[in-house]
Design a protein around this motif. Structure first.
Motif, PDB file in Angstrom:
ATOM      1  N   GLU A   1       0.795  -1.139  -0.039  1.00 23.20           N
ATOM      2  CA  GLU A   1       0.186  -0.086  -0.120  1.00 23.20           C
ATOM      3  C   GLU A   1       0.755   1.281   0.033  1.00 23.20           C
ATOM      4  O   GLU A   1       2.133   1.076   0.298  1.00 23.20           O
ATOM      5  N   GLU A   2       0.296   2.357  -0.258  1.00 23.49           N
ATOM      6  CA  GLU A   2       1.133   3.566  -0.452  1.00 23.49           C
ATOM      7  C   GLU A   2       1.160   4.001   1.203  1.00 23.49           C
ATOM      8  O   GLU A   2       0.112   4.417   1.719  1.00 23.49           O
ATOM      9  N   PRO A   3       2.476   4.177   1.509  1.00 21.81           N
ATOM     10  CA  PRO A   3       2.668   4.779   3.001  1.00 21.81           C
ATOM     11  C   PRO A   3       2.263   6.148   3.278  1.00 21.81           C
ATOM     12  O   PRO A   3       2.504   7.013   2.257  1.00 21.81           O
ATOM     13  N   ALA A   4       1.943   6.711   4.463  1.00 17.16           N
ATOM     14  CA  ALA A   4       1.977   7.887   4.765  1.00 17.16           C
ATOM     15  C   ALA A   4       3.197   8.491   5.326  1.00 17.16           C
ATOM     16  O   ALA A   4       3.469   8.508   6.636  1.00 17.16           O
ATOM     17  N   TYR A   5       4.332   8.882   4.465  1.00 19.63           N
ATOM     18  CA  TYR A   5       5.376   9.268   4.981  1.00 19.63           C
ATOM     19  C   TYR A   5       5.336  10.505   5.867  1.00 19.63           C
ATOM     20  O   TYR A   5       5.929  10.820   6.502  1.00 19.63           O
ATOM     21  N   ASP A   6       4.278  11.446   5.525  1.00 20.70           N
ATOM     22  CA  ASP A   6       4.133  12.574   6.013  1.00 20.70           C
ATOM     23  C   ASP A   6       3.403  12.503   7.578  1.00 20.70           C
ATOM     24  O   ASP A   6       3.285  13.668   8.099  1.00 20.70           O
ATOM     25  N   ALA A   7       3.180  11.300   8.065  1.00 21.87           N
ATOM     26  CA  ALA A   7       2.793  11.308   9.384  1.00 21.87           C
ATOM     27  C   ALA A   7       3.619  11.843  10.429  1.00 21.87           C
ATOM     28  O   ALA A   7       3.118  12.055  11.639  1.00 21.87           O
TER      29      ALA A   7
END
Length: 127
Positions: free
Chosen positions: A46-52
């Protein structure tokens, strides 16, 4: 490099969560939770939420491969300076689980065959 390839060596020291609760330890735990979420997403394809979190933004170049340009996945080495004692058992177990998640995320999405193999290996090592 003589091969024409570029190399980059970086060291990142990840702090572990500790029992004392304050603003700093809560920030550390939040960053580690965000990193776990990114690794879980990568492992699942899945596309990770790097901006978390700032940590995941910092680590994005090492965790993300670009299949369009053919950029290879990085080689990541994780070192845990823990000595096994009854007091460190839980920390060591948590760290090993984190290291496994990191390995699985870097290897890419898990196919059903690889999932079955992991389950059988885990069951064999537990007995």
């Amino acid at each position: 490099l003589p091969t024409g390839r570029r190399a980059n060596l970086s060291f990142v020291d990840l702090a572990a969560g500790i029992a004392t609760r304050n603003t700093a330890t809560l920030a550390i735990e939040s960053s580690l939770d965000a990193l776990r979420a990114v690794l879980t997403a990568l492992r699942s394809g899945e596309e990770p939420a790097y901006d978390a979190s700032p940590l995941t933004l910092l680590l994005q170049p090492w965790l993300h491969s670009d299949t369009i340009t053919g950029q290879e996945r990085p080689h990541i080495v994780a070192i845990a300076p823990l000595r096994y004692t009854d007091e460190t058992r839980s920390d060591l177990s948590e760290w090993l689980g984190f290291a496994r998640l990191l390995q699985e995320a870097v290897e890419g999405p898990v196919s059903p065959g690889r999932k079955a193999l992991r389950r059988s290996l885990s069951a064999a090592s537990a007995s």
